[in-house]
Design a protein around this motif. Structure first.
Motif: not given
Length: 214
Positions: A20-29
């Protein structure tokens, strides 16, 4: 890079905090990428417009140059106009003489205006070329930024796949390796057939002639 539907569902349904942490980073990118991509499309549109403008102005300038054959010397024309105006203002001319001088001044003004049109177009061409160079530099910078964002997204998706135990689809190498020897074998068989036919043609005929000639 966008995930497959299956991977996207797995990411959304995963309870792993790291995922989920990586998902947040992906959404931001991805949000950043959409913004940068929008800028790129705008710059491309402006670049296409400027390129078309340059082509149109250049063609028009060439046509006018062919009509003029020779661009008049503006400085020389201005000196000539100044001399004529000086005569009108300082000399005691008869009415016909003054009308003649004024007509000459108007002719010189027309020549100056025609020459200035050509000069203005040349300046315009230089300005448009400068705009094109600046837009191209901006476009290259945006493309570099997009490439970096795509690389970061690929790395994040790779990390998520590793956590979820999902391998990225790759070409079936074993299947390709199985197919290649078959293809080579077919080629060899065709060559063998040609060699066999040549050998058969060289075999002695019943009458003793290798080619069957009488």
């Amino acid at each position: 890079m966008q995930p497959t539907n299956t991977l996207g569902s797995m990411i959304k349904s995963s309870t792993d905090p790291k995922v989920q942490e990586l998902r947040v980073q992906i959404d931001a990118l991805n949000k950043k990428r959409r913004e940068v991509f929008g800028k790129m499309k705008d710059v491309q549109r402006r670049l296409n417009y400027k390129t078309g403008e340059l082509d149109a102005i250049s063609k028009l300038s060439e046509m006018e140059k062919k009509q003029l054959k020779e661009i008049p010397d503006i400085s020389k024309l201005k000196r000539q106009r100044h001399m004529l105006e000086f005569k009108v203002s300082t000399e005691a001319n008869s009415l016909p003489q003054e009308k003649l001088l004024i007509r000459k001044i108007n002719e010189v003004n027309s020549q100056i205006e025609e020459a200035l049109k050509s000069v203005r177009k040349e300046r315009k061409i230089l300005l448009v070329k400068k705009d094109i160079a600046e837009l191209q530099t901006t476009l290259n910078s945006i493309i570099t930024e997009l490439t970096g964002l795509d690389k970061n997204l690929d790395d994040l998706y790779h990390s998520i796949r590793k956590i979820l135990g999902v391998e990225k689809r790759r070409p079936n190498i074993q299947q390709q390796q199985k197919q290649k020897p078959i293809h080579r074998q077919q080629e060899i068989n065709l060559e063998d057939i040609v060699v066999i036919k040549k050998k058969d043609n060289k075999k002695p005929q019943p009458d003793g002639n290798p080619d069957g000639a009488g």
